[in-house]
Design a protein around this motif. Structure first.
Motif, short mmCIF file in Angstrom:
data_model
loop_
_atom_site.label_atom_id
_atom_site.label_comp_id
_atom_site.label_asym_id
_atom_site.label_seq_id
_atom_site.Cartn_x
_atom_site.Cartn_y
_atom_site.Cartn_z
N LYS A 1 0.81 -1.22 0.00
CA LYS A 1 0.00 0.00 0.00
C LYS A 1 0.84 1.27 0.00
N ASN A 2 2.03 1.20 0.55
CA ASN A 2 2.84 2.41 0.73
C ASN A 2 4.08 2.48 -0.15
N ARG A 3 4.34 1.46 -0.94
CA ARG A 3 5.50 1.48 -1.82
C ARG A 3 5.35 2.58 -2.86
N ASP A 4 6.47 3.15 -3.24
CA ASP A 4 6.48 4.15 -4.30
C ASP A 4 6.08 3.47 -5.61
N LEU A 5 4.95 3.86 -6.17
CA LEU A 5 4.42 3.23 -7.37
C LEU A 5 5.06 3.77 -8.65
N GLY A 6 5.88 4.80 -8.50
CA GLY A 6 6.45 5.42 -9.68
C GLY A 6 5.55 6.48 -10.26
N MET A 7 4.47 6.82 -9.53
CA MET A 7 3.54 7.87 -9.95
C MET A 7 2.78 8.35 -8.73
N GLN A 8 2.17 9.51 -8.83
CA GLN A 8 1.45 10.13 -7.73
C GLN A 8 -0.06 10.01 -7.95
N LEU A 9 -0.72 9.27 -7.05
CA LEU A 9 -2.16 9.04 -7.19
C LEU A 9 -3.00 9.89 -6.25
N ASP A 10 -2.37 10.55 -5.29
CA ASP A 10 -3.13 11.25 -4.26
C ASP A 10 -3.90 12.44 -4.83
N GLN A 11 -5.02 12.74 -4.17
CA GLN A 11 -5.90 13.86 -4.53
C GLN A 11 -6.33 13.82 -6.00
N ASP B 1 -4.24 10.80 -22.78
CA ASP B 1 -4.12 12.20 -23.15
C ASP B 1 -2.63 12.58 -23.18
N LYS B 2 -2.32 13.68 -23.83
CA LYS B 2 -0.91 14.05 -23.99
C LYS B 2 -0.23 14.44 -22.68
N ASN B 3 -1.00 14.90 -21.69
CA ASN B 3 -0.39 15.32 -20.42
C ASN B 3 -0.47 14.25 -19.34
N TYR B 4 -0.75 13.01 -19.73
CA TYR B 4 -0.96 11.92 -18.78
C TYR B 4 0.26 11.71 -17.88
N PHE B 5 1.45 11.67 -18.46
CA PHE B 5 2.66 11.41 -17.67
C PHE B 5 2.97 12.57 -16.72
N ASP B 6 2.78 13.79 -17.19
CA ASP B 6 2.98 14.95 -16.31
C ASP B 6 1.96 14.95 -15.18
N PHE B 7 0.73 14.57 -15.51
CA PHE B 7 -0.34 14.58 -14.52
C PHE B 7 -0.01 13.64 -13.36
N LEU B 8 0.46 12.45 -13.65
CA LEU B 8 0.75 11.45 -12.62
C LEU B 8 2.22 11.48 -12.16
N SER B 9 2.98 12.46 -12.65
CA SER B 9 4.40 12.60 -12.28
C SER B 9 5.19 11.34 -12.60
N ILE B 10 4.94 10.78 -13.78
CA ILE B 10 5.69 9.61 -14.25
C ILE B 10 6.94 10.10 -14.98
N LEU C 1 -8.54 7.95 -6.82
CA LEU C 1 -7.68 6.97 -7.49
C LEU C 1 -6.87 6.15 -6.51
N ASP C 2 -6.34 6.76 -5.46
CA ASP C 2 -5.52 5.99 -4.51
C ASP C 2 -6.36 4.95 -3.78
N GLU C 3 -7.61 5.30 -3.44
CA GLU C 3 -8.49 4.33 -2.77
C GLU C 3 -8.86 3.19 -3.71
#
Length: 823
Positions: free
Chosen positions: A478-488, A556-565, A683-685
């Motif tokens: 649950k707490n491992r770094d997924l390589g992207m940001q899902l919060d909020q 979408d084109k901003n998908y990676f920026d959105f999730l900080s991938i 998304l995180d839930e």
């Protein structure tokens, strides 16, 4: 002995039960007066030693109650799909594909498989294809979203026993645009009206209700709110006949040779996939084995786990075993107090066999009383246990004859096995020594007692270490770094009929920058089993046997920026080109880079990817691996491609005004997608919901582990109290000779300290091995740390010390003169 109020109340109930038993036997005319005498003696003995009787009965009752609850859970898990009368002859086809890097197993098959099997094999009586989807249906402007909508062949209700409540029983789903509702969905859509013959709309497509079926039982591996006619899909000119996404079930003849059919499946595979780019197999999977033994792609829901059921079975056996060990330990230790009674019986002519019968009847009586309390405890605890396990079934175990045969058989066998040893020990006393009050336990009894406590401590340490490992692994996932940001991140599913429409929702929400920092969309979200999975992916000029299976995401084109991938090489999307040619820009992840044989991310940039002979696009960038699925699974090779089609909107919200943000999203949704129910989640839930089964099992395992430890402590409490009682004179003499309270506590606790250390040394390697084996099933997992083994050992040591010292303190603080005077 001081009696607290709870103990008195408990024993009042116990006395009433025992009195009733004795009275019932007393009114029966029987030639065997000895049996009556045995029962009366057993009854009096229980009353005479109330505290130890309570410990014995409580431990056994709790152990049996735990076994009953776990038994109900196991019976439920193993009952899946057995309510179908033909379940032994129903099989699902598993689609197996062997790629160079891995083997893929899926419940999805090509549409032609079922008809070809029936045409080729006489043993195949019937087939049914069906798949699950989420759809919105409207009746009288009332739109309702259903998440378990099946599209199925007309043979669906022939294979499976879902009873039809109202409507026709024959020729269901044979016509296009027809459906069968369940009782619950009919009530939601039509209330108290008769739905038969009426029309419901799925978008603009009308469906006529042909029948209403009973709600699906909880022990079905697939659930449904309604069933649509599969022929509707087949009549659609855009239907994908070659897609591997249709689960297929077959009904075989009664005496069909499944192994023979399996051997002939090679020809079927060759007919369906003559130009196959990968080695394929279709395997017959028994219906009754799906729930506990199958975890494929395209499963209808998250299945159970046979290993988890086995683990709980072992825990249940250990709990009952530990309760019986308590009985053996206490009964053996206390038999010295009954030496005078035993001696009198011997003098009056009782042989060893009679004495053994006496103890065995007492053991059986204790077990029967414990069973009565266990049933009461199990019934009271079942609602909580059912909610924890999400069984969704009633407490039916007590109506199962097999359960009673098994339970009573276990009680009788357990009473004999665990009552026999104390009986043999007690019957070995010498009558003269016993009458003088000098009876001694045989030399091996002490060793046996220590061995039994050692086993309890060892089992407790192993179970506690396993519980700690489970919670650590779940927390890790649950707490491992997924390589992207899902919060909020707010997820808003786009209705099917509007997925190719404009971007009005984003346009409207962009007017509120204080509430929404970013918006993007995607075909599939992290945590979802992506439906776009295909084989035959190759780098240009690569041989056919090097083809790979790849997951495809349309974003979408901003998908990676959105999730900080993080982008490792190349660049993101720079154009809106949608046609697949060598100029189409695609992004791959590290797993795809390695699968395609590139030594670095930079080497992959600029290369063209094909699927069979069709161009997919040119690699413009490589992104860092990130977990789109549970950490149970590895990161799969994945391709990302730009699309205008929207499956889900992802919206970053401001945590300070989340409720206002949700209200604004709802307003925009209703404006852009009228007559569709608004749905959202974070998304995180949603991602962490993949671990619900792991979390649930961890809680169940932890609860029963604590019960096992409690039973061990209960037995230790009784045993240490008895030990202190028979050493009262020794303690008083030591105190007269100058021993301090600390010295006395240390003396009494030293034995258990050594025992705990030895138990830890024995249990630690076993616990390490079992935990390590369990962790191997996770693609990403923790390592077994030393403290996971040490903490349970220290806990057991602390519990043992507290138990012994609490009971020892009163004796150690008492005046020596009082104790010596009593002696």
């Amino acid at each position: 002995m001081t009696k607290d109020y709870a103990g008195i109340c408990f024993f009042q109930v116990l006395v009433r039960i025992l009195s009733g038993i004795v009275i019932d036997f007393g009114t029966i005319r029987t030639k065997d007066l000895m049996l009556r005498n045995y029962l009366i003696t057993a009854y009096r003995n229980l009353l005479r030693n109330r505290f130890f009787s309570i410990i014995n009965i409580s431990g056994l009752a709790i152990g049996m109650a735990a076994c009953i609850l776990i038994g109900q859970y196991i019976v439920f898990e193993k009952s899946f799909d057995t309510f179908h009368t033909k379940y032994k002859n129903i099989y699902r086809l598993v689609n197996v594909r062997h790629y160079p890097t891995h083997t893929d197993e899926s419940a999805g098959c090509v549409t032609a498989l079922g008809p070809l099997l029936k045409e080729t094999f006489p043993d195949v009586k019937e087939f049914a294809r069906f798949y699950k989807s989420t759809r919105v249906f409207t009746v009288n402007n009332n739109s309702v979203k259903f998440t378990n909508v099946l599209s199925a062949d007309s043979t669906f209700f022939k294979l499976f026993d879902f009873s039809i409540i109202t409507g026709a029983n024959k020729k269901l789903l044979t016509k296009p645009n027809t459906l069968v509702l369940t009782t619950s969905s009919a009530k939601v859509l039509f209330g108290k009206e008769d739905p038969i013959g009426k029309t419901v709309l799925q978008g603009k497509i009308p469906y006529v209700v042909e029948a209403v079926a009973a709600d699906v039982p909880a022990n079905s591996h697939f659930k449904f709110d309604m069933v649509l006619s599969f022929v509707t899909d087949l009549n659609d000119p855009n239907y994908c006949v070659s897609c591997n996404n249709r689960p297929t079930y077959v009904l075989l003849e009664e005496n069909a040779d499944v192994q023979s059919l399996q051997r002939k499946m090679t020809n079927i595979t060759a007919q369906l996939h003559p130009q196959g780019d990968v080695k394929r197999e279709y395997i017959f999977q028994p219906l009754s084995e799906i729930h506990l033994n199958s975890h494929l792609r395209f499963e209808f829901e998250q299945n159970g786990n046979a290993k988890s059921v086995m683990a709980l079975t072992v825990v249940a056996a250990l709990i009952l075993f530990m309760a019986w060990l308590n009985y053996v330990n206490l009964t053996t230790s206390m038999s010295i107090n009954r030496s005078a009674e035993i001696a009198v019986r011997m003098v009056n002519g009782s042989g060893r066999g009679n004495l053994i019968k006496q103890f065995l009847i007492e053991s059986l009586l204790v077990n029967v009383i414990a069973l009565l309390f266990a049933i009461l405890i199990a019934q009271m605890a079942f609602p909580l246990f059912s909610a924890l396990t999400a069984m969704g079934s009633a407490f039916t175990l007590l109506t199962d004859s097999l359960f009673w045969v098994t339970l009573l058989g276990s009680i009788i066998v357990g009473s004999i096995i665990y009552g026999f040893y104390p009986a043999v020990i007690a019957s070995s006393f010498k009558p003269i020594q016993a009458l003088k009050g000098k009876a001694l336990l045989p030399g091996g009894v002490y060793t046996m007692r220590i061995g039994l406590v050692f086993l309890q401590f060892s089992f407790s340490i192993i179970l506690m270490a396993a519980t700690i490992a489970m919670y650590r692994q779940i927390s890790f996932m649950k707490n491992r770094d997924l390589g992207m940001q899902l919060d909020q991140t707010l997820v808003v599913p786009v209705p099917n009929d509007f997925r190719d429409s404009g971007d009005g929702l984003r346009t409207q929400l962009s007017n509120y920058p204080q509430s929404f920092s970013a918006i993007t969309y995607t075909s599939s979200i992290p945590g979802e089993n992506a439906g776009n999975v295909g084989g035959g992916f190759l780098i240009e000029n690569a041989p056919l046997e090097a083809s790979q299976q790849v997951y495809s995401y349309y974003i979408d084109k901003n998908y990676f920026d959105f999730l900080s991938i993080r982008v490792l090489a190349g660049k993101g999307f720079v154009s809106d080109q949608l046609t697949n040619d060598k100029n189409t820009e695609i992004i791959i992840n590290e797993a795809a880079q390695k699968a395609f044989g590139f030594n670095s991310s930079e080497e992959a940039v600029g290369k063209v990817i094909y699927q069979n002979t069709n161009v997919v696009g040119r690699i413009q960038g490589v992104v860092k691996d990130h977990h789109n699925r549970s950490l149970d699974q590895p990161v799969y090779p994945t391709i990302y491609q730009y699309t205008k089609g929207k499956g889900y909107y992802l919206i970053k919200t401001n945590p300070e005004n989340a409720q206002r943000a949700i209200g604004l999203v709802k307003e925009a949704f209703e404006k852009n997608y009228p007559n569709n129910p608004f749905e959202f989640y974070f998304l995180d839930e949603y991602f962490n919901a993949q671990y619900v089964e792991h979390t649930r099992f961890g809680k169940i395992f932890g609860i029963f582990t604590m019960l096992a430890v409690f039973i061990s402590c209960l037995g230790l409490s009784g045993l240490s109290l008895y030990t202190i009682k028979i050493r009262t004179k020794e303690i008083a003499l030591r105190k007269v000779l100058g021993a301090t309270v600390a010295n006395l506590l240390g003396m009494l606790a030293r034995e258990y300290f050594r025992l705990t250390v030895v138990a830890f040394i024995a249990a630690a390697p076993i616990a390490y091995f079992l935990i390590d084996q369990w962790l191997q099933k996770f693609s990403y997992h923790i390592t077994v740390s030393w403290w996971m083994l040490v903490v349970p050992g220290l806990f057991i040591l602390s519990i043992a010390f507290l138990t012994v010292s609490t009971q020892s303190l009163k004796t150690a603080l008492a005046k020596p003169a009082d104790k010596l005077r009593n002696e």
